[in-house]
Motif scaffolding. Structure first.
Motif, short mmCIF file in Angstrom:
data_model
loop_
_atom_site.label_atom_id
_atom_site.label_comp_id
_atom_site.label_asym_id
_atom_site.label_seq_id
_atom_site.Cartn_x
_atom_site.Cartn_y
_atom_site.Cartn_z
N SER A 1 -21.40 -2.29 1.73
CA SER A 1 -21.63 -2.49 3.17
C SER A 1 -20.53 -3.31 3.81
O SER A 1 -20.10 -3.03 4.93
CB SER A 1 -22.98 -3.18 3.40
N THR A 2 -20.04 -4.32 3.08
CA THR A 2 -18.94 -5.15 3.59
C THR A 2 -17.67 -4.31 3.74
O THR A 2 -16.98 -4.40 4.75
CB THR A 2 -18.67 -6.34 2.64
N SER B 1 -21.93 -3.72 -5.91
CA SER B 1 -23.26 -3.90 -5.30
C SER B 1 -23.31 -3.22 -3.93
O SER B 1 -22.28 -2.98 -3.31
CB SER B 1 -23.57 -5.40 -5.15
N ARG B 2 -24.53 -2.93 -3.47
CA ARG B 2 -24.69 -2.32 -2.14
C ARG B 2 -24.18 -3.24 -1.05
O ARG B 2 -23.64 -2.78 -0.05
CB ARG B 2 -26.16 -1.97 -1.90
N LYS B 3 -24.34 -4.54 -1.24
CA LYS B 3 -23.86 -5.52 -0.26
C LYS B 3 -22.33 -5.45 -0.15
O LYS B 3 -21.77 -5.49 0.96
CB LYS B 3 -24.31 -6.92 -0.66
N THR B 4 -21.65 -5.31 -1.28
CA THR B 4 -20.19 -5.19 -1.29
C THR B 4 -19.75 -3.91 -0.60
O THR B 4 -18.80 -3.90 0.19
CB THR B 4 -19.65 -5.23 -2.74
#
Length: 202
Positions: free
Chosen positions: A164-165, A159-162
Motif C-alpha cells: 500500500s505504501t 506485507s500488504r502495508k508495504t
C-alpha cells in the motif's frame, strides 16, 4: 523533425494540446515539427511523441541506425520508448505548458543520451527521487495486470502495508488524482512489452 500524434478522443483537449505544443515549438524551432493524422495506422510507428488521454509516449529513434539502414536500403526499428503520465486535471495551464516543453525537449534528445539514465536526469533537470523505484514500478505493473494487494504481497513477498505504501508513493509521483487514473496508466503499461515499460515522472 518531430512527428507528433494526438490520439485523444476529446476535440477540445486536442485543440488545447495542439495550441500549447505549437506555442512551445514555434518559439524554439520553427518548421521542425509535423502533426500526424491519427487515422493512419503507420503514423504510430513513426511518431516521436504520442499524446494519449492520460499519458504521453515518447519514441527516441536511434538516428545513426536509421541513417545507416537507409543507406543500406533496410528498415531500422531501433528505438527507446518512454511513457510519461500526463495527468493534468489538477494542474494549472502554466504547469501543463512546462510539462509539454519538457516532453518535447526529451523527444528531441539524442537516443544515446537516455541509455544512461543518471546522465539523462541531470541534463533535463529531472529529480531521481521523484522517479518510480523498481518496487514501485513492479507494484504498478501488477496492479495493471489486475492483481489486488493480497496477491501482490504474496508475489513480491512483502506485507500488504508495504505494498500500500509503494502504491501511494507511485500514485503521488505520477500525479494521479484517484485510483481510476492510476489504474488506467498501470493497465496501459502492463500491456506493453517488457522493453517498453519505461516510466518517466515529470
Amino acid at each position: 523533425m518531430l512527428n507528433i500524434l494526438l490520439m485523444d478522443a476529446n476535440y477540445y483537449q486536442i485543440s488545447g494540446l495542439s495550441f500549447l505544443i505549437f506555442n512551445q515549438l514555434t518559439g524554439d524551432r520553427p518548421g521542425e515539427f509535423c502533426f500526424l493524422l491519427p487515422s493512419e495506422e503507420k503514423n504510430r510507428d513513426i511518431a516521436n511523441v504520442i499524446f494519449h488521454n492520460d499519458m504521453v509516449t515518447i519514441n527516441l529513434f536511434n538516428k545513426r541506425c536509421i541513417h545507416s539502414a537507409n543507406e543500406a536500403g533496410r528498415k531500422a526499428t531501433e528505438k527507446l520508448t518512454i511513457h510519461v503520465p500526463f495527468l493534468s486535471r489538477s494542474q494549472t495551464l502554466n504547469d501543463i505548458s512546462m510539462k509539454i516543453g519538457k516532453i518535447l525537449a526529451i523527444a528531441s534528445a539524442d537516443y544515446h543520451l537516455f541509455l544512461n539514465k543518471e546522465e539523462a536526469f541531470w541534463n533535463f533537470g529531472l529529480k531521481k527521487y521523484a522517479q518510480l523505484s523498481v518496487t514501485e514500478n513492479d507494484v504498478m505493473i501488477l496492479i495493471g495486470c489486475g492483481y489486488n494487494s493480497t496477491d501482490i504481497s504474496k508475489i513480491l513477498n512483502r506485507s500488504r502495508k508495504t505494498i500500500s505504501t509503494h502504491y501511494r508513493n507511485a500514485s503521488r509521483k505520477m500525479g494521479a488524482a484517484n485510483r481510476a487514473e492510476f489504474y488506467r496508466y498501470a493497465s496501459f503499461i502492463a500491456k506493453c512489452g517488457c522493453d517498453e515499460r519505461n516510466t518517466l515522472c515529470l
